[in-house]
Design a protein around this motif. Structure first.
Motif, PDB file in Angstrom:
ATOM      1  N   SER A 225     -36.547  66.330  50.566  1.00  0.00           N
ATOM      2  CA  SER A 225     -36.497  66.327  52.024  1.00  0.00           C
ATOM      3  C   SER A 225     -36.987  67.662  52.593  1.00  0.00           C
ATOM      4  N   ILE A 226     -36.528  68.763  51.993  1.00  0.00           N
ATOM      5  CA  ILE A 226     -36.920  70.102  52.454  1.00  0.00           C
ATOM      6  C   ILE A 226     -38.431  70.292  52.348  1.00  0.00           C
ATOM      7  N   VAL A 261     -45.400  64.371  49.658  1.00  0.00           N
ATOM      8  CA  VAL A 261     -44.825  65.239  48.622  1.00  0.00           C
ATOM      9  C   VAL A 261     -45.245  64.710  47.242  1.00  0.00           C
ATOM     10  N   GLU A 262     -45.962  65.525  46.487  1.00  0.00           N
ATOM     11  CA  GLU A 262     -46.351  65.167  45.118  1.00  0.00           C
ATOM     12  C   GLU A 262     -45.404  65.833  44.131  1.00  0.00           C
ATOM     13  N   THR A 263     -45.142  65.168  43.008  1.00  0.00           N
ATOM     14  CA  THR A 263     -44.239  65.699  41.978  1.00  0.00           C
ATOM     15  C   THR A 263     -44.994  65.854  40.667  1.00  0.00           C
ATOM     16  N   ILE A 296     -33.160  60.164  53.153  1.00  0.00           N
ATOM     17  CA  ILE A 296     -34.405  59.599  53.690  1.00  0.00           C
ATOM     18  C   ILE A 296     -34.301  59.405  55.198  1.00  0.00           C
ATOM     19  N   ALA A 297     -33.158  58.911  55.663  1.00  0.00           N
ATOM     20  CA  ALA A 297     -32.980  58.702  57.113  1.00  0.00           C
ATOM     21  C   ALA A 297     -33.128  60.013  57.871  1.00  0.00           C
ATOM     22  N   VAL A 298     -32.533  61.085  57.340  1.00  0.00           N
ATOM     23  CA  VAL A 298     -32.623  62.389  58.017  1.00  0.00           C
ATOM     24  C   VAL A 298     -34.052  62.945  57.945  1.00  0.00           C
ATOM     25  N   THR A 299     -34.731  62.752  56.812  1.00  0.00           N
ATOM     26  CA  THR A 299     -36.137  63.188  56.710  1.00  0.00           C
ATOM     27  C   THR A 299     -36.965  62.527  57.809  1.00  0.00           C
ATOM     28  N   CYS A 300     -36.818  61.214  57.952  1.00  0.00           N
ATOM     29  CA  CYS A 300     -37.598  60.477  58.962  1.00  0.00           C
ATOM     30  C   CYS A 300     -37.254  60.935  60.376  1.00  0.00           C
ATOM     31  N   PHE A 370     -27.963  66.378  55.904  1.00  0.00           N
ATOM     32  CA  PHE A 370     -28.308  66.903  57.236  1.00  0.00           C
ATOM     33  C   PHE A 370     -28.768  68.362  57.197  1.00  0.00           C
ATOM     34  N   ALA A 371     -28.447  69.089  56.125  1.00  0.00           N
ATOM     35  CA  ALA A 371     -28.786  70.517  56.055  1.00  0.00           C
ATOM     36  C   ALA A 371     -30.285  70.815  56.220  1.00  0.00           C
ATOM     37  N   PRO A 372     -31.214  70.004  55.654  1.00  0.00           N
ATOM     38  CA  PRO A 372     -32.636  70.319  55.825  1.00  0.00           C
ATOM     39  C   PRO A 372     -33.101  70.382  57.279  1.00  0.00           C
ATOM     40  N   LEU A 373     -32.323  69.814  58.215  1.00  0.00           N
ATOM     41  CA  LEU A 373     -32.686  69.892  59.640  1.00  0.00           C
ATOM     42  C   LEU A 373     -32.762  71.328  60.141  1.00  0.00           C
ATOM     43  N   ALA A 374     -32.156  72.254  59.382  1.00  0.00           N
ATOM     44  CA  ALA A 374     -32.222  73.669  59.781  1.00  0.00           C
ATOM     45  C   ALA A 374     -33.657  74.208  59.737  1.00  0.00           C
ATOM     46  N   LEU A 375     -34.574  73.470  59.120  1.00  0.00           N
ATOM     47  CA  LEU A 375     -35.993  73.865  59.168  1.00  0.00           C
ATOM     48  C   LEU A 375     -36.593  73.543  60.536  1.00  0.00           C
TER      49      LEU A 375
END
Length: 407
Positions: A225-226, A261-263, A296-300, A370-375
């Motif tokens: 997500s980040i 995002v590629e892995t 996934i929901a928070v990423t979107c 929810f933490a990645p929202l800090a970006l």
């Protein structure tokens, strides 16, 4: 304790070592209790695995596993075959609301002696350990995979093994296959054909061996997500991971390609790299990986794109009703969400409110997702140390990436 997450920017390149998978650790800890010749490395440092370890070594008449749902299911099966031992298995207030009847009924069908202390169908339960003579049982195929795995984990210790028939369409195949693969690694024979799983009895000591637990893919989801929310070129290296993982949440690799995002995998590490921006609407069936739905929901939501997530019927009985919790918290931030009993629809939104306080509902995944929202914005995570359930060093690891966090 509430944590304030200030709008942050992360380093172009960074590395994180993630603790062993909670799912694999809890299965292997139970198998180690049955087969002491098994040695384990990279065991999860999560609360759940610590509680599992403590419960398995306890001689107490009452075993309290707090919020650890997996432990409740696995230990119900384990204590039912501990001949001559009586145990009352209990947990937190929320645990006493989480159903256990399907598993108890299956164990009783095999001959187990289990009774309810309070509400019929729910913990606490009283278990009188005994030899289970029968070897055939049926379960509906769409039940939690933890009920199925609980039976499979003790199966080789039943004098006639186990033949388990699953009725209907099986919904949690990866978690079932994980359990069977771990049995196979230990040298226990099993077969999974059509809707029937059979495990052969094992009366011998096993050859002593050491198994290394793969790191947790659910915990990796927050880094996917980040990276998805970061600039093109940002990369994060995570260890220790297998390219052909037993964990259903390794579906993240394919899912996050949809976010650019590629892995790349090598030497038990994976590198996540943002290679493109892809802000088209998303649609995923997560029946085999429901634990990554919140991520996934928070990423979107953070990317301002709509998504449809289906296959989420098990989220109603997790640490909280995760579908209701997601809707409530995303809508606090200015989003709009529709939910059913097994799906979530997020509408595209153009802005995110700043400084909102996110409730976590005693659910580790709410805090971490929810933490990645800090970006994108400032926010507050309430009761932030709930993350210790599965990932105690989460906040330190985010800080090492460049997240600005104050307590």
């Amino acid at each position: 304790m509430h944590f304030i997450l200030h709008k942050s920017e992360i380093a172009k390149q960074s590395s994180i070592q993630i603790t062993g998978s909670k799912s694999e650790s809890n299965r292997l800890l139970l198998l180690q209790a049955l087969y002491p010749e098994l040695n384990l490395e990279n065991i999860s440092n999560s609360d759940d695995s610590s509680l599992m370890t403590k419960a398995l070594s306890s001689n107490s008449e009452v075993v309290d596993i707090h919020h650890a749902g997996t432990a409740m299911r696995f230990l119900t099966a384990y204590f039912s075959i501990q001949e001559g031992r009586e145990v009352t298995l209990t947990g937190s207030h929320r645990m006493k609301e989480r159903p256990i009847k399907i598993l108890v009924d299956a164990l009783k069908e095999l001959g187990a002696d289990i009774s309810y202390v309070g509400n019929e169908g729910y913990p606490p339960i009283k278990i009188k350990g005994k030899k289970l003579p029968k070897n055939k049982v049926s379960l509906k195929a769409n039940v939690s995979s933890q009920y199925i795995s609980a039976l499979l984990l003790i199966a080789s210790k039943l004098e006639n093994g186990l033949v388990l028939t699953l009725e209907g369409e099986i919904t949690s195949v990866p978690y079932i296959k994980m359990t069977l693969s771990l049995l196979d690694e230990m040298g226990i024979e099993s077969y999974f054909e059509g809707n029937t799983i059979s495990v052969k009895p094992n009366t011998q000591n096993l050859t002593p061996k050491t198994l290394t637990v793969e790191s947790d893919w659910s915990s990796a989801s927050y880094y996917f997500s980040i990276v998805a929310l970061s600039d093109i070129g940002v990369e994060i290296t995570l260890s220790a991971y297998k390219e052909n993982s037993l964990q259903g949440d390794s579906a993240l690799i394919e899912i996050y390609k949809n976010f650019g995002v590629e892995t790349f995998a090598s030497n038990n590490k994976i590198v996540l790299k943002k290679v493109a921006n892809n802000n088209t609407p998303k649609s995923f069936n997560l029946v085999n990986a429901p634990d990554i739905a919140q991520t996934i929901a928070v990423t979107c939501f953070a990317l301002g794109i709509s998504c449809d997530l289906t296959g989420l019927h098990t989220l109603k009985i997790k640490e909280t009703d995760r579908l209701v919790a997601l809707k409530t918290e995303i809508e606090k931030l200015g989003g709009k969400v529709d939910i059913t009993n097994e799906s979530l629809h997020l509408y595209a939104s153009s802005s995110i409110k700043s400084g909102v306080s996110i409730a976590t509902y005693h659910d580790h995944r709410m805090a971490m997702a929810f933490a990645p929202l800090a970006l994108i914005t400032n926010l507050v995570i309430e009761e932030a140390m709930v993350v210790s359930k599965s990932y105690p060093t989460y906040w330190e690891d985010l800080a090492s990436l460049g997240f600005k966090i104050t307590k």
